[in-house]
Design a protein around this motif. Structure first.
Motif, mmCIF file in Angstrom:
data_model
loop_
_atom_site.group_PDB
_atom_site.id
_atom_site.type_symbol
_atom_site.label_atom_id
_atom_site.label_comp_id
_atom_site.label_asym_id
_atom_site.label_seq_id
_atom_site.Cartn_x
_atom_site.Cartn_y
_atom_site.Cartn_z
ATOM 1 N N SER A 140 1.563 8.829 -5.556
ATOM 2 C CA SER A 140 0.564 9.484 -4.182
ATOM 3 C C SER A 140 -1.005 9.197 -3.977
ATOM 4 N N TRP A 141 -1.360 9.758 -3.323
ATOM 5 C CA TRP A 141 -3.083 8.509 -2.309
ATOM 6 C C TRP A 141 -3.558 10.244 -3.312
ATOM 7 N N GLU A 142 -3.110 11.274 -3.364
ATOM 8 C CA GLU A 142 -3.642 12.799 -3.916
ATOM 9 C C GLU A 142 -3.880 12.289 -5.200
ATOM 10 N N GLU A 183 -15.411 7.520 -5.298
ATOM 11 C CA GLU A 183 -14.150 6.763 -5.015
ATOM 12 C C GLU A 183 -14.256 5.097 -5.817
ATOM 13 N N LYS A 197 -4.761 -0.410 -6.071
ATOM 14 C CA LYS A 197 -5.153 0.546 -7.059
ATOM 15 C C LYS A 197 -4.446 1.255 -7.696
ATOM 16 N N PRO A 242 1.876 4.553 -2.113
ATOM 17 C CA PRO A 242 1.113 4.473 -3.386
ATOM 18 C C PRO A 242 2.286 4.822 -4.277
ATOM 19 N N PRO A 269 -3.324 6.167 3.857
ATOM 20 C CA PRO A 269 -4.483 5.770 3.027
ATOM 21 C C PRO A 269 -5.877 5.336 2.644
ATOM 22 N N TYR A 270 -6.178 5.944 1.769
ATOM 23 C CA TYR A 270 -7.558 5.810 1.764
ATOM 24 C C TYR A 270 -8.385 6.550 2.905
ATOM 25 N N VAL A 308 -4.750 9.251 -6.755
ATOM 26 C CA VAL A 308 -5.083 7.746 -6.931
ATOM 27 C C VAL A 308 -6.183 7.802 -8.250
ATOM 28 N N THR A 320 -2.553 4.518 -9.054
ATOM 29 C CA THR A 320 -1.850 6.108 -8.681
ATOM 30 C C THR A 320 -0.870 6.278 -10.036
ATOM 31 N N TRP A 324 1.606 -1.021 0.468
ATOM 32 C CA TRP A 324 0.179 -0.700 0.034
ATOM 33 C C TRP A 324 0.586 1.274 0.173
#
Length: 522
Positions: A210-212, A222, A205, A177, A313-314, A214, A207, A175
């Motif tokens: 980064s999670w920003e 989402e 997922k 990213p 994350p998330y 995703v 990406t 996890w």
């Protein structure tokens, strides 16, 4: 009118000339008539690198090309490469296709066998030869488990951005990213080939690092985790990204921090193999008012996931601060300090005690850095915390906890440094790593160590990760065989319906705290 018989001279002359010269011969063929212009149209697999160099090679000079190495095909768009060349007629020509850049690879079938050489016997003046390449690689004996992911991205994707798969499996970065980096492939797609063990259940997922950034749906909604179960042979997984989170206006979650929270920013280990990181510190409710009191300390891995949804994350956190605040306030847990150590992009190497040859993308030549990571905590971070806060620095008051690989490294460092840590929260541990190496290390202990250990596993974790009930039982039994006593200094729990995620760990973190840091006896 006088009639004369027709003359026979022309016929006699013709017969005479024929006898002298023989039958008419066909014209001598020109060089052009001995050759045919042949166009080769080759359809390649979608994971072919966009910068691939493909060559047709054979013993005949016609397949040598200007470089002498072969006929180079030209990319035509989509999944098609072509080349047109002059080939001798009525000759059996044998040739193969191979990739020479960005790496040397051969055309193989889906099982992994080399594709047989192709044959050509040109007869027409203009001919067309079309064929497909199933996949690229090195020939292997027997079926090898391989999974290729081919990701189509929206046209709005910045061309210079990197694309990653981020998931629970260590090959997908645990996890992180920026977990598994894809390369640019044909037809504006990105691809990667990974070797998972058969029957591995994946959640992941896409990406842009980064999670920003995703993936989202095309409408900006989402997305649930993607899932895939690997097989025993070759698989190609094709997927399409609808949109990216940073292309949609979205209100960031409000940070919900309970209690007194402080940070140490950019803590830089002296060992240069380790990256700098942030550290988050939760202080008990009476820390500022009861200035004569000193407190036990729990160090935890994956610090960005513990207390702040904006860094998790998330946006899913463990709610460590809320849980600790409630239990300490209710007198169910001894007032303590909790130190969350952020992970880095090297989470996999730092949280593993040995390399695992099955996962070269994770550890490679720099794998198994748990000793270096442990030295950083013991020799640098802990003295920093003990110097800044009113702690009880002795080992009997110091704990270590984490989940997944964080659970694995907790168990390992607890055995390695029993003079520093005596309370271990081994949550959903990655026992599988290194062929159950952690079990082997417990079995190799000369005797029981002064450790109070919590071990748990969710019954549904194996559906989304490699952490299983069966492996965790092996760890439990190894500890029992060394002298730990269930429900005394070893607490083992199988959490019904528990999964491998922050929500499940958050739900049982209170029980972990109550076991590791019970209130002092009156």
């Amino acid at each position: 009118m006088t009639h004369r018989p027709p003359t026979r001279f022309p016929l006699l002359l013709l017969l005479t000339l024929t006898a002298l010269t023989g039958c008419p011969k066909p014209p001598t063929p020109t060089p052009e008539q001995n050759y045919s212009d042949v166009q080769f149209d080759v359809t390649v697999p979608p994971e072919t690198p966009v910068n691939a160099t493909l060559l047709l090679s054979g013993e005949d000079a016609a397949f040598k090309g200007s470089s002498g190495q072969g006929l180079e095909l030209v990319y035509q768009g989509g999944n098609t490469f072509t080349v047109k060349a002059r080939m001798p007629k009525n000759q059996l020509l044998v040739y193969t296709i191979r990739m020479t850049a960005p790496s040397e690879q051969m055309a193989i079938d889906l099982v992994g066998n080399s594709m047989p050489a192709r044959r050509l016997e040109a007869r027409e003046n203009e001919e067309n030869v079309s064929f497909n390449v199933e996949r690229w690689g090195q020939p292997s004996s027997g079926i090898q488990p391989r999974t290729v992911f081919v990701v189509a991205v929206p046209a709005t994707t910045p061309p210079d951005d990197d694309i990653y798969l981020a998931g629970g499996h260590e090959l997908l970065g645990g996890w992180n990213p920026a977990g598994a980096k894809l390369y640019k492939a044909m037809n504006s797609s990105y691809a990667i080939e990974l070797a998972f063990p058969p029957d591995t259940s994946l959640e992941y997922k896409v990406t842009r690092g980064s999670w920003e950034k995703v993936e989202k749906t095309a409408e900006g909604a989402e997305m649930a985790n993607r899932t895939h179960k690997t097989g025993s042979g070759f698989q190609r997984v094709s997927l399409s990204v609808g949109g990216w989170a940073d292309f949609f206006t979205e209100e960031p979650p409000e940070p919900v921090l309970t209690g007194k929270i402080e940070y140490l920013r950019d803590v830089t280990p002296t060992n240069t193999v380790l990256k700098k990181r942030d550290v988050i510190i939760w202080l008990p409710p009476d820390y500022d008012t009861n200035t004569g009191r000193r407190y036990p300390v729990l160090y935890m891995h994956d610090g960005q996931n513990l207390m702040d949804a904006t860094t998790a994350p998330y946006k899913a956190e463990w709610n460590v601060d809320e849980t600790a605040h409630e239990l300490v306030g209710a007198g169910k847990v001894d007032a303590l300090i909790i130190v969350g150590i952020y992970n880095t992009s090297d989470r996999g190497p730092e949280y593993t005690q040995v390399p695992d040859a099955r996962y070269p993308e994770v550890d490679g030549a720099n794998g198994g850095r748990a000793d270096a990571y442990g030295q950083f905590i013991v020799k640098e971070l802990k003295p920093m915390i003990d110097g800044k806060y009113r702690t009880k620095p002795e080992a009997e008051y110091t704990g270590l906890a984490g989940s997944s690989l964080g659970g694995l490294v907790t168990m390992y460092l607890g055995m390695k440094h029993p003079d520093t840590f005596t309370r271990l929260g081994v949550i959903s541990p990655s026992v599988f790593w290194g062929n159950n190496d952690i079990v082997t290390k417990v079995e190799a202990l000369s005797g029981k160590l002064p450790l109070r250990i919590w071990v748990d596993i969710g019954t549904e974790e194996g559906s989304s990760s490699q952490e299983t009930v069966e492996d965790t039982r092996l760890l439990r039994d190894a500890l029992k065989n060394k002298g730990w006593v269930l429900d005394s200094d070893l607490k083992y729990t199988e959490v019904e319906e528990g999964r491998h995620n922050e929500a499940s760990w958050s739900a049982r973190f209170g029980s972990v705290l109550e076991y590791l840091f019970p209130p002092p006896a009156p």
